[in-house]
Motif scaffolding. Structure first.
Motif, short mmCIF file in Angstrom:
data_model
loop_
_atom_site.label_atom_id
_atom_site.label_comp_id
_atom_site.label_asym_id
_atom_site.label_seq_id
_atom_site.Cartn_x
_atom_site.Cartn_y
_atom_site.Cartn_z
N TYR A 1 62.13 62.13 71.82
CA TYR A 1 61.28 61.32 70.59
C TYR A 1 59.41 60.87 71.53
O TYR A 1 59.57 60.93 70.72
CB TYR A 1 62.26 60.12 70.21
CG TYR A 1 63.75 60.55 69.29
CD1 TYR A 1 63.13 61.56 68.55
CD2 TYR A 1 64.92 59.59 69.79
CE1 TYR A 1 64.32 61.49 67.87
CE2 TYR A 1 65.81 59.95 69.19
CZ TYR A 1 65.84 61.16 68.39
OH TYR A 1 67.02 61.67 67.50
N ALA A 2 60.02 60.27 72.77
CA ALA A 2 58.75 59.91 72.94
C ALA A 2 57.77 61.08 73.43
O ALA A 2 56.51 60.68 73.24
CB ALA A 2 59.10 59.49 74.40
N GLU B 1 62.26 56.17 68.76
CA GLU B 1 62.37 55.68 70.31
C GLU B 1 62.83 54.43 70.64
O GLU B 1 63.66 53.98 71.83
CB GLU B 1 61.43 56.08 71.13
CG GLU B 1 60.60 56.03 72.83
CD GLU B 1 59.45 56.38 73.10
OE1 GLU B 1 59.39 55.96 73.86
OE2 GLU B 1 58.06 56.74 71.84
N GLY B 2 62.12 53.45 69.69
CA GLY B 2 63.07 51.92 69.96
C GLY B 2 64.39 51.80 69.61
O GLY B 2 64.69 50.81 70.68
N ARG C 1 54.79 60.77 64.31
CA ARG C 1 54.12 59.99 65.49
C ARG C 1 54.96 58.20 64.71
O ARG C 1 55.83 58.21 65.15
CB ARG C 1 53.17 60.33 65.12
CG ARG C 1 52.54 59.10 66.73
CD ARG C 1 51.59 58.97 66.65
NE ARG C 1 50.81 57.97 65.49
CZ ARG C 1 48.86 58.19 64.81
NH1 ARG C 1 48.29 59.07 66.04
NH2 ARG C 1 48.64 57.60 64.37
N ALA C 2 54.98 57.92 63.80
CA ALA C 2 55.18 56.80 63.41
C ALA C 2 56.93 57.13 63.37
O ALA C 2 57.18 55.85 64.02
CB ALA C 2 55.26 56.33 62.16
N LEU C 3 57.16 57.84 62.85
CA LEU C 3 59.08 58.14 62.69
C LEU C 3 58.88 58.31 64.20
O LEU C 3 60.35 57.57 64.37
CB LEU C 3 59.12 59.06 62.50
CG LEU C 3 60.75 60.08 62.42
CD1 LEU C 3 61.99 58.84 61.41
CD2 LEU C 3 61.08 61.15 61.49
N CYS C 4 58.52 59.09 64.96
CA CYS C 4 59.49 59.31 66.22
C CYS C 4 59.11 58.00 67.15
O CYS C 4 60.65 57.65 67.86
CB CYS C 4 58.41 60.30 66.69
SG CYS C 4 58.98 61.74 66.80
#
Length: 410
Positions: A368-369, A399-400, A392-395
């Motif tokens: 995801y990063a 990622e978090g 990008r926001a979903l990734c």
């Protein structure tokens, strides 16, 4: 007036600069008898008021004269040509592009010819360097770089050549200047060079219906006379596809492919066209392209679009890890500028399209990063596309989640 100016792509594929012996330099008598005219721009037109003024303006100060051959305009084309000081001549259209172009060459007074179309423009260039290059008596012709449409990379195309009666176009459509250049070189020798001129073509952005109606019968006639014209087969296929005649389109692409398969292998950009057309046409219809794509890559291992298509097919087949190197290679070529000049490519292959595909591959792999980083790059190149910002926001969210131990990590 033009018959798909990438038609010159076919003859421009002879990219290797021949090293045939030079028998003797070109005669200077021609220039003297022409009153010192070095370079003539020649173009044929019909109803080109939308583009012609920009074309002629780009030639001012670069060429010594402009010869415009009008084949029956009913708009302001003739008025525009006259206002720009062009030498305007009439030539009744008789379904033969070579005949119209050769009429212009016959009227030209320059020692050299730059042939150009009304929907093209020459970028600002050094006039002194161009004239020095053309003053070299050992050259017979020079390539120029042509951007076939906005947002595409350029390719080398033959547009500059000596004004000699042996150098004339052949072919009613996709007219070819190379037989004439070869005839000149056989008699006098001479080198082929590359100029600094860069041309931009705008015409493909307009409605092509009128041109399709004009070109379709010409293509049929030309192919009946010479079925070995690969580019004409591909042009015919494109027209049929645009008209919704899928079976005829596929048949035309296959006919062009059959011609290529009989030829010796080369890096000719023209020879890649039936492969690219047929592969993309089949992919759009969900048909298997694996064997044809493998054959094309084996024959043209350096073609960027084939690399792109291979990456796409692997990604769609659920093999994103194997697809990554193909997209990474495209990004690397875009960053270094190592893009071949045998064909024109959609420049987005080397940035936004490749970034989008890399982001998708990494997302499917759970990276995801990396996916977020590539979606960010895609968004920078295409800021109007909301999809990239959302992904990008979903990734970033996924990622978090992966870093705090939640499901969804690598």
């Amino acid at each position: 007036m033009r018959a798909r100016r990438a038609s010159d792509l076919r003859r421009s594929q002879r990219r290797e600069l021949p090293r045939s012996p030079v028998a003797r330099p070109a005669s200077r008598a021609q220039a003297s008898s022409a009153g010192g005219v070095l370079l003539s721009a020649c173009l044929i037109v019909k109803n080109e008021e939308q583009f012609l003024d920009r074309c002629l303006l780009s030639l001012e100060g670069l060429v010594d004269e402009i010869v415009v051959v009008d084949t029956g305009s009913t708009d302001r084309t003739r008025e525009i040509a006259a206002a720009r000081g062009a030498r305007l001549h009439d030539f009744p259209w008789r379904d033969d592009f070579a005949a119209a172009r050769n009429h212009g060459l016959d009227l030209a007074r320059g020692e050299w010819i730059l042939y150009i179309d009304a929907d093209e423009r020459v970028r600002p260039a050094s006039v002194s360097r161009l004239r020095t290059q053309l003053a070299d008596p050992w050259h017979v012709a020079h390539y120029v770089l042509l951007h076939p449409r906005p947002g595409f990379t350029p390719y080398w195309e033959m547009r500059l050549f000596r004004n000699d009666p042996r150098i004339r176009f052949r072919g009613i459509i996709h007219e070819n200047i190379w037989p004439g250049i070869h005839a000149y070189r056989a008699a006098r020798g001479g080198r082929i060079g590359r100029s600094e001129l860069v041309l931009d073509h705008e015409g493909y952005e307009r409605d092509q219906e009128v041109k399709h109606r004009r070109n379709l019968p010409l293509l049929r006639k030309a192919l009946k006379e010479d079925p070995g014209k690969v580019f004409s087969w591909c042009h015919l296929a494109t027209i049929y596809a645009s008209l919704g005649k899928d079976r005829r389109a596929e048949k035309a692409w296959k006919a062009g492919l059959a011609v290529v398969r009989k030829r010796p292998r080369s890096r000719s950009g023209e020879d890649t066209l039936p492969y690219l057309g047929l592969i993309q046409w089949r992919l759009a219809r969900g048909r298997d392209t694996r064997r044809l794509l493998a054959e094309a890559l084996e024959r043209f291992p350096h073609n960027h679009q084939l690399h792109w298509l291979r990456g796409i097919t692997l990604m769609r087949a659920g093999r994103p890890g194997e697809a990554l190197p193909f997209f990474e290679r495209l990004v690397a070529c875009g960053r270094t500028g190592e893009i071949d000049r045998f064909l024109a490519y959609d420049a987005r292959l080397f940035d936004v399209f490749a970034y989008d595909s890399l982001a998708t591959c990494h997302f499917k792999l759970g990276h995801y990063a990396e996916s977020r980083g590539y979606f960010e790059l895609a968004a920078k190149h295409d800021p109007e596309k909301l999809e990239y910002r959302l992904k990008r926001a979903l990734c970033a969210r996924l990622e978090g989640s992966s870093t705090d131990g939640s499901p969804g990590g690598r």
